[in-house]
Design a protein around this motif. Structure first.
Motif, PDB file in Angstrom:
ATOM      1  N   UNK A  74      -4.248  -4.813   4.249  1.00 16.63           N
ATOM      2  CA  UNK A  74      -3.172  -4.505   3.289  1.00 16.63           C
ATOM      3  C   UNK A  74      -1.862  -4.189   3.993  1.00 16.63           C
ATOM      4  N   UNK A  75      -1.928  -3.452   5.090  1.00 12.12           N
ATOM      5  CA  UNK A  75      -0.692  -3.131   5.817  1.00 12.12           C
ATOM      6  C   UNK A  75      -0.033  -4.408   6.330  1.00 12.12           C
ATOM      7  N   UNK A  76      -0.848  -5.337   6.806  1.00 11.88           N
ATOM      8  CA  UNK A  76      -0.318  -6.626   7.240  1.00 11.88           C
ATOM      9  C   UNK A  76       0.284  -7.402   6.083  1.00 11.88           C
ATOM     10  N   UNK A  77      -0.399  -7.404   4.937  1.00 14.81           N
ATOM     11  CA  UNK A  77       0.123  -8.094   3.744  1.00 14.81           C
ATOM     12  C   UNK A  77       1.425  -7.456   3.276  1.00 14.81           C
ATOM     13  N   UNK A  78       1.486  -6.124   3.304  1.00 11.22           N
ATOM     14  CA  UNK A  78       2.703  -5.431   2.880  1.00 11.22           C
ATOM     15  C   UNK A  78       3.867  -5.787   3.800  1.00 11.22           C
TER      16      UNK A  78
END
Length: 198
Positions: A39-43
């Protein structure tokens, strides 16, 4: 005579499933942490593409006709300003929501709205971030003294051009497990000075 242990006592001492239980607890925490990292990468990716979209939109907007047709066709000489004189400060904010421009500084005629330029900028931005809609995009023009009254090759005003995108949302997979709803990303803006707005 030996007594046989009760069923509950035997179950309490039985450790054959302890490893599976421990694995189940650790596995859940590991999967949540893995989803959080993804999720951090997607964000980060979503924010970066939205910023890139505003930069590319601003680059196109500074070499395209001004969306506010009043500002684009402003004729300082007809307004009584001598050739080479300075145009009064004015600013316009144009959004795809209802295809409108609003004058935010100064006064003048009807702001107008050039849909061709706005659509071209929107399409350029959607190439980077397809979730962007016309209602999310604002193109703002602020006259800061650049330009020359009576210039036959360019508008009397070459304003600062700001392209903004707002209302983009992000849904976290990891937080969704705990019932967290999608949240709005901050408004992203890129500003460039008008070059040769045609």
């Amino acid at each position: 005579m030996t007594r046989r242990p009760s069923l509950l006592a035997r179950l309490a001492r039985d450790e054959s499933a302890a490893t599976a239980t421990e694995f189940g607890l650790v596995c859940f925490a590991f999967i949540v942490m893995l989803l959080a990292v993804i999720d951090m990468g997607r964000l980060g990716w979503t924010i970066n593409t939205a910023k890139t979209a505003t930069r590319e939109g601003a680059r196109l907007a500074v070499v395209s006709p001004i969306v506010s047709s009043y500002m684009a066709s402003y004729d300082g000489i007809s307004q009584g300003i001598p050739g080479g004189g300075s145009v009064p400060d004015m600013a316009f904010s144009c959004t795809g929501s209802n295809s409108t421009c609003t004058q935010t500084q100064g006064s003048g005629g009807s702001p107008g709205f050039d849909n061709t330029t706005f659509t071209a900028v929107l399409n350029k931005m959607q190439a980077y971030q397809p979730d962007i809609t016309a209602a999310d995009v604002t193109i703002a023009y602020r006259h800061v003294g650049i330009g020359k009254v009576g210039n036959p090759y360019a508008p009397d005003m070459e304003p600062l051009v700001s392209v903004s995108v707002a209302n983009l949302t992000f849904q976290s997979v990891a937080l969704q497990i705990f019932g967290v709803a999608p949240f709005n990303l901050p408004t992203m803006t890129s500003t460039l000075s008008g070059e040769s707005l045609s």
